[in-house]
Design a protein around this motif. Structure first.
Motif, PDB file in Angstrom:
ATOM      1  N   ILE A 121       3.197 -11.541  64.948  1.00  0.00           N
ATOM      2  CA  ILE A 121       3.559 -12.401  66.078  1.00  0.00           C
ATOM      3  C   ILE A 121       2.637 -12.157  67.263  1.00  0.00           C
ATOM      4  N   VAL A 122       2.443 -10.897  67.619  1.00  0.00           N
ATOM      5  CA  VAL A 122       1.587 -10.567  68.769  1.00  0.00           C
ATOM      6  C   VAL A 122       0.161 -11.033  68.531  1.00  0.00           C
ATOM      7  N   SER A 123      -0.368 -10.740  67.366  1.00  0.00           N
ATOM      8  CA  SER A 123      -1.736 -11.113  67.045  1.00  0.00           C
ATOM      9  C   SER A 123      -1.942 -12.623  67.087  1.00  0.00           C
ATOM     10  N   ALA A 124      -1.056 -13.374  66.430  1.00  0.00           N
ATOM     11  CA  ALA A 124      -1.197 -14.826  66.360  1.00  0.00           C
ATOM     12  C   ALA A 124      -1.032 -15.472  67.737  1.00  0.00           C
ATOM     13  N   CYS A 125      -0.078 -14.979  68.521  1.00  0.00           N
ATOM     14  CA  CYS A 125       0.165 -15.550  69.850  1.00  0.00           C
ATOM     15  C   CYS A 125      -1.018 -15.298  70.786  1.00  0.00           C
ATOM     16  N   VAL A 126      -1.476 -14.056  70.836  1.00  0.00           N
ATOM     17  CA  VAL A 126      -2.587 -13.703  71.725  1.00  0.00           C
ATOM     18  C   VAL A 126      -3.863 -14.431  71.315  1.00  0.00           C
ATOM     19  N   THR A 127      -4.175 -14.401  70.029  1.00  0.00           N
ATOM     20  CA  THR A 127      -5.417 -15.014  69.559  1.00  0.00           C
ATOM     21  C   THR A 127      -5.432 -16.517  69.770  1.00  0.00           C
ATOM     22  N   SER A 128      -4.351 -17.191  69.400  1.00  0.00           N
ATOM     23  CA  SER A 128      -4.313 -18.645  69.541  1.00  0.00           C
ATOM     24  C   SER A 128      -4.330 -19.070  71.010  1.00  0.00           C
ATOM     25  N   ALA A 129      -3.639 -18.311  71.871  1.00  0.00           N
ATOM     26  CA  ALA A 129      -3.619 -18.647  73.294  1.00  0.00           C
ATOM     27  C   ALA A 129      -4.996 -18.481  73.925  1.00  0.00           C
ATOM     28  N   VAL A 130      -5.652 -17.368  73.629  1.00  0.00           N
ATOM     29  CA  VAL A 130      -6.984 -17.119  74.196  1.00  0.00           C
ATOM     30  C   VAL A 130      -7.997 -18.119  73.644  1.00  0.00           C
ATOM     31  N   ALA A 131      -7.955 -18.365  72.332  1.00  0.00           N
ATOM     32  CA  ALA A 131      -8.896 -19.299  71.716  1.00  0.00           C
ATOM     33  C   ALA A 131      -8.701 -20.706  72.266  1.00  0.00           C
ATOM     34  N   THR A 132      -7.450 -21.085  72.489  1.00  0.00           N
ATOM     35  CA  THR A 132      -7.158 -22.404  73.051  1.00  0.00           C
ATOM     36  C   THR A 132      -7.731 -22.542  74.454  1.00  0.00           C
ATOM     37  N   ALA A 133      -7.586 -21.494  75.255  1.00  0.00           N
ATOM     38  CA  ALA A 133      -8.111 -21.518  76.622  1.00  0.00           C
ATOM     39  C   ALA A 133      -9.630 -21.546  76.627  1.00  0.00           C
ATOM     40  N   VAL A 134     -10.247 -20.744  75.780  1.00  0.00           N
ATOM     41  CA  VAL A 134     -11.710 -20.672  75.727  1.00  0.00           C
ATOM     42  C   VAL A 134     -12.323 -21.998  75.293  1.00  0.00           C
ATOM     43  N   LEU A 135     -11.711 -22.647  74.312  1.00  0.00           N
ATOM     44  CA  LEU A 135     -12.259 -23.887  73.767  1.00  0.00           C
ATOM     45  C   LEU A 135     -11.746 -25.133  74.477  1.00  0.00           C
TER      46      LEU A 135
ATOM     47  N   ALA B 291      -5.437 -27.108  69.215  1.00  0.00           N
ATOM     48  CA  ALA B 291      -4.487 -26.009  69.394  1.00  0.00           C
ATOM     49  C   ALA B 291      -3.778 -25.680  68.092  1.00  0.00           C
ATOM     50  N   GLU B 292      -3.359 -26.721  67.346  1.00  0.00           N
ATOM     51  CA  GLU B 292      -2.691 -26.491  66.068  1.00  0.00           C
ATOM     52  C   GLU B 292      -3.638 -25.831  65.077  1.00  0.00           C
ATOM     53  N   GLU B 293      -4.863 -26.316  65.061  1.00  0.00           N
ATOM     54  CA  GLU B 293      -5.885 -25.779  64.174  1.00  0.00           C
ATOM     55  C   GLU B 293      -6.111 -24.291  64.439  1.00  0.00           C
ATOM     56  N   LEU B 294      -6.197 -23.944  65.713  1.00  0.00           N
ATOM     57  CA  LEU B 294      -6.430 -22.552  66.101  1.00  0.00           C
ATOM     58  C   LEU B 294      -5.210 -21.687  65.812  1.00  0.00           C
ATOM     59  N   PHE B 295      -4.025 -22.266  65.939  1.00  0.00           N
ATOM     60  CA  PHE B 295      -2.813 -21.500  65.626  1.00  0.00           C
ATOM     61  C   PHE B 295      -2.773 -21.143  64.151  1.00  0.00           C
ATOM     62  N   PHE B 296      -3.053 -22.113  63.292  1.00  0.00           N
ATOM     63  CA  PHE B 296      -3.061 -21.835  61.859  1.00  0.00           C
ATOM     64  C   PHE B 296      -4.114 -20.784  61.512  1.00  0.00           C
ATOM     65  N   ALA B 297      -5.280 -20.874  62.136  1.00  0.00           N
ATOM     66  CA  ALA B 297      -6.332 -19.883  61.896  1.00  0.00           C
ATOM     67  C   ALA B 297      -5.880 -18.498  62.358  1.00  0.00           C
ATOM     68  N   SER B 298      -5.180 -18.454  63.478  1.00  0.00           N
ATOM     69  CA  SER B 298      -4.697 -17.179  64.018  1.00  0.00           C
ATOM     70  C   SER B 298      -3.655 -16.552  63.108  1.00  0.00           C
ATOM     71  N   VAL B 299      -2.726 -17.359  62.593  1.00  0.00           N
ATOM     72  CA  VAL B 299      -1.700 -16.842  61.689  1.00  0.00           C
ATOM     73  C   VAL B 299      -2.336 -16.378  60.383  1.00  0.00           C
ATOM     74  N   CYS B 300      -3.346 -17.123  59.923  1.00  0.00           N
ATOM     75  CA  CYS B 300      -4.067 -16.737  58.710  1.00  0.00           C
ATOM     76  C   CYS B 300      -4.680 -15.343  58.880  1.00  0.00           C
ATOM     77  N   GLY B 301      -5.381 -15.142  59.983  1.00  0.00           N
ATOM     78  CA  GLY B 301      -5.992 -13.842  60.248  1.00  0.00           C
ATOM     79  C   GLY B 301      -4.970 -12.747  60.442  1.00  0.00           C
ATOM     80  N   ALA B 302      -3.878 -13.062  61.133  1.00  0.00           N
ATOM     81  CA  ALA B 302      -2.833 -12.064  61.383  1.00  0.00           C
ATOM     82  C   ALA B 302      -2.189 -11.608  60.074  1.00  0.00           C
ATOM     83  N   CYS B 303      -1.942 -12.555  59.162  1.00  0.00           N
ATOM     84  CA  CYS B 303      -1.356 -12.194  57.867  1.00  0.00           C
ATOM     85  C   CYS B 303      -2.322 -11.343  57.052  1.00  0.00           C
TER      86      CYS B 303
END
Length: 333
Positions: free
Chosen positions: A59-73, A211-223
């Motif tokens: 949860i922490v990994s996916a939330c932090v990564t997707s939020a930061v990636a969304t802001a950066v892009l 944002a959805e795309e980055l969230f799925f990528a973040s969950v993939c990496g977190a898993c």
């Protein structure tokens, strides 16, 4: 979006999840040792004491990564906020349930009615928000036919059912070392790639956001990061904390992409796991005590048939990869 951004997102989420999991294991081992049901498989008795609630790192990994990636892009921050709230909200329900069962030693945890009510509230609020603010409103995309059907009022029931069904299906899938996390990796990768390479006929091409795309990528990496310690023999379990979050997050992101029906194809393993339980219970009641499977969910049936745990997980992950390939053909064609 370039595939390089997806790979970087997956890599960052992987690193964060792996690091957090490594440091949370000794902490959880002291407080959150897993209890094994007496009616469960004897081969699983050795798992007793393995720390649970490890889904916190996912949860922490996916939330932090997707939020930061969304802001950066520069993607839609509103979209990622909604997804994260649903994702973390279901994770919180699972955390409370795990806390009561594992730490407070209350075997029942949250009562079934309490758990369902909390899940229902989150799903209903999410359905209302999506119907009011999404690009397609209450329309549902029908794959293969490539048409949009306006469900009207029934859209709310449809979304609530989709979210609750996926949440509990992933929860039921989490029964073997590395199974839920291993199966979720290709499913998330499919949705991330579908948004990246999908044709113009897909709803995400018009109404989705990165944002959805980055969230799925973040969950993939977190898993993947969690799998480093969750693969057999598992050093940590995700618990309801992780499985409920994964189910709710996957469903929410897919709904926001208006690709929810693709979950049935790419996530067919989840459907089969949940259906095996429904069929087992129904058959048991209709026949006065007979069983359709040796044990449900179905991954335990294969264990009862003599397959090793690693073999079952490998088979189910391979099956999911084939399902995701079939879903990708639907996207391309």
């Amino acid at each position: 979006m370039d595939i390089v951004y997806l790979l970087v997102t997956i890599g960052v989420a992987f690193a964060i999840a792996a690091i957090i999991t490594k440091f949370e294991i000794p902490v959880l081992r002291e407080k959150a040792g897993q209890n094994i049901r007496e009616e469960g498989l004897k081969s699983h008795y050795s798992k007793a004491g393995t720390p649970s609630m490890g889904g916190i790192s996912i949860i922490v990994s996916a939330c932090v990564t997707s939020a930061v990636a969304t802001a950066v892009l520069g993607c839609s921050w509103k979209s990622v906020v909604v997804i994260i709230i649903v994702f973390a909200g279901f994770g919180l329900i699972g955390f409370i349930d795990d806390y009561l069962k594992v730490i407070k030693k209350q075997n029942e945890g949250l009562k079934a009615g309490q758990k369902f009510a909390l899940q229902f509230i989150i799903a209903l609020v999410f359905a209302i928000i999506i119907s009011r603010f999404s690009y397609y409103g209450t329309q549902v995309f029908i794959p293969v036919a490539n048409v949009y059907v306006d469900f009207g009022f029934w859209y709310y029931i449809f979304v609530v059912f989709a979210v609750l069904a996926m949440t509990n299906a992933v929860n039921l899938t989490d029964g073997l070392d590395g199974l839920a996390s291993g199966v979720t990796v290709p499913v998330c990768l499919f949705f991330a790639l579908a948004a990246l390479i999908g044709g113009s006929h897909l709803p995400v091409a018009a109404g989705g956001t990165c944002a959805e795309e980055l969230f799925f990528a973040s969950v993939c990496g977190a898993c993947l990061g969690f799998l480093v310690y969750n693969r057999n023999p598992a050093r940590v379990f995700m618990g309801d904390t992780g499985s409920l979050a994964l189910g709710g997050g996957l469903a929410a992101a897919a709904v926001m992409m208006h690709m929810e029906l693709f979950l049935i194809v790419a996530g067919l393993l989840y459907v089969i796991e949940a259906l095996s339980v429904v069929l087992q219970v129904g058959y048991f009641k209709l026949t006065g005590g007979k069983r359709l499977f040796r044990m449900a969910p179905i991954h335990h049936h294969f264990e009862k048939c003599g397959m090793g745990e690693r073999s079952v997980v490998a088979m189910f992950c391979g099956f999911t990869i084939l399902c995701c390939a079939a879903a990708m053909l639907m996207v391309i064609l």
